[in-house]
Structures are given as C-alpha cells and as structure tokens.
Design a protein around this motif. Structure first.
Motif, short mmCIF file in Angstrom:
data_model
loop_
_atom_site.label_atom_id
_atom_site.label_comp_id
_atom_site.label_asym_id
_atom_site.label_seq_id
_atom_site.Cartn_x
_atom_site.Cartn_y
_atom_site.Cartn_z
N GLY A 175 0.77 -1.23 0.00
CA GLY A 175 0.00 0.00 0.00
C GLY A 175 0.80 1.28 0.00
N VAL A 176 2.14 1.20 0.05
CA VAL A 176 2.97 2.40 0.04
C VAL A 176 3.21 2.84 -1.39
CG1 VAL A 176 5.27 3.33 0.54
CG2 VAL A 176 4.08 1.97 2.25
N THR A 177 3.02 4.13 -1.65
CA THR A 177 3.25 4.71 -2.97
C THR A 177 4.34 5.76 -2.85
OG1 THR A 177 0.94 4.42 -3.56
CG2 THR A 177 2.18 6.01 -4.85
N LEU A 178 5.38 5.66 -3.69
CA LEU A 178 6.38 6.72 -3.74
C LEU A 178 5.82 7.82 -4.62
CD1 LEU A 178 9.67 4.65 -4.13
CD2 LEU A 178 8.57 5.47 -2.03
N GLY A 179 5.59 8.98 -4.03
CA GLY A 179 4.90 10.06 -4.74
C GLY A 179 5.80 10.85 -5.67
N GLY A 180 7.02 11.12 -5.25
CA GLY A 180 7.92 11.89 -6.10
C GLY A 180 9.25 12.13 -5.42
N ALA A 181 10.30 12.23 -6.19
CA ALA A 181 11.63 12.52 -5.67
C ALA A 181 11.83 14.03 -5.65
CB ALA A 181 12.69 11.86 -6.52
N THR A 182 12.49 14.53 -4.61
CA THR A 182 12.74 15.96 -4.53
C THR A 182 14.21 16.32 -4.61
OG1 THR A 182 12.70 15.84 -2.12
CG2 THR A 182 10.65 16.43 -3.21
N SER A 183 15.11 15.33 -4.35
CA SER A 183 16.53 15.63 -4.40
C SER A 183 17.33 14.34 -4.53
CB SER A 183 16.95 16.37 -3.12
OG SER A 183 18.28 16.79 -3.20
N ILE A 184 18.54 14.46 -5.09
CA ILE A 184 19.50 13.36 -5.17
C ILE A 184 20.88 13.96 -4.92
CG2 ILE A 184 19.69 13.57 -7.69
CD1 ILE A 184 20.15 10.50 -7.74
N ASN A 185 21.71 13.24 -4.14
CA ASN A 185 23.03 13.79 -3.85
C ASN A 185 24.12 13.08 -4.67
OD1 ASN A 185 23.62 11.38 -2.52
ND2 ASN A 185 23.50 12.26 -0.47
N ASP A 186 25.37 13.44 -4.41
CA ASP A 186 26.49 12.87 -5.17
C ASP A 186 26.70 11.38 -4.93
OD1 ASP A 186 27.03 15.31 -6.35
OD2 ASP A 186 28.52 15.87 -4.83
N SER A 187 26.13 10.85 -3.84
CA SER A 187 26.22 9.42 -3.54
C SER A 187 25.02 8.65 -4.07
CB SER A 187 26.31 9.21 -2.03
OG SER A 187 27.48 9.82 -1.53
N SER A 188 24.17 9.31 -4.86
CA SER A 188 22.97 8.74 -5.47
C SER A 188 21.87 8.40 -4.46
CB SER A 188 23.29 7.51 -6.31
OG SER A 188 24.18 7.86 -7.35
N VAL A 189 21.92 9.02 -3.27
CA VAL A 189 20.84 8.87 -2.30
C VAL A 189 19.70 9.79 -2.74
CG1 VAL A 189 20.15 9.20 0.10
CG2 VAL A 189 22.41 8.28 -0.43
N ILE A 190 18.50 9.24 -2.80
CA ILE A 190 17.32 9.98 -3.28
C ILE A 190 16.38 10.20 -2.11
CG2 ILE A 190 15.33 9.92 -4.85
CD1 ILE A 190 17.02 7.94 -6.58
N VAL A 191 15.87 11.42 -1.96
CA VAL A 191 14.84 11.72 -0.97
C VAL A 191 13.62 12.25 -1.68
CG1 VAL A 191 16.43 12.12 0.94
CG2 VAL A 191 15.75 14.02 -0.51
N GLY A 192 12.47 12.04 -1.07
CA GLY A 192 11.22 12.51 -1.65
C GLY A 192 10.07 12.30 -0.70
N TRP A 193 8.87 12.19 -1.23
CA TRP A 193 7.68 12.01 -0.40
C TRP A 193 6.93 10.76 -0.80
CZ3 TRP A 193 3.33 12.52 -3.50
CH2 TRP A 193 3.49 13.24 -4.67
N ARG A 194 6.25 10.18 0.18
CA ARG A 194 5.51 8.94 -0.04
C ARG A 194 4.19 9.03 0.72
NH1 ARG A 194 4.86 5.25 4.00
NH2 ARG A 194 5.97 5.73 5.91
#
Length: 51
Positions: free
Chosen positions: A8-27
């Motif tokens: 039931g979890v939906t990844l809504g959208g990414a807001t940032s990515i850093n030089d280590s390819s870590v992605i943050v966003g909202w769900r």
C-alpha cells in the motif's frame, strides 16, 4: 528498482538526489494528493545497494 516496499505504500515523487545517489522525496499510503502548498504524506530516503 525499489525492493521491499510495505503493501500500500506509494512513492509520490523525488525531490533531491546527492552525489552518492541517495534519493529523498515524499511517499504516502494509498492515494497521494496535494493541497495548495502541501503534500500529505511522509518523507522517504532511498540508499543505493551494491551486490
């Protein structure tokens, strides 16, 4: 590719990515939706794994 998301979890959208390819966003659980200036849900962080 994202593995092991809870049901039931939906990844809504990414807001940032850093030089280590870590992605943050909202769900959210179920349907994601936006208000005038706010997103209703929680943050996520995706950390790349190497095999």
């Amino acid at each position: 590719m994202v593995d092991n998301l809870p049901p039931g979890v939906t990844l809504g959208g990414a807001t940032s990515i850093n030089d280590s390819s870590v992605i943050v966003g909202w769900r959210c659980r179920g349907e994601c939706w936006l208000d005038e200036r706010r997103m209703y849900g929680n943050a996520f962080m995706l950390v790349p794994q190497t095999n």
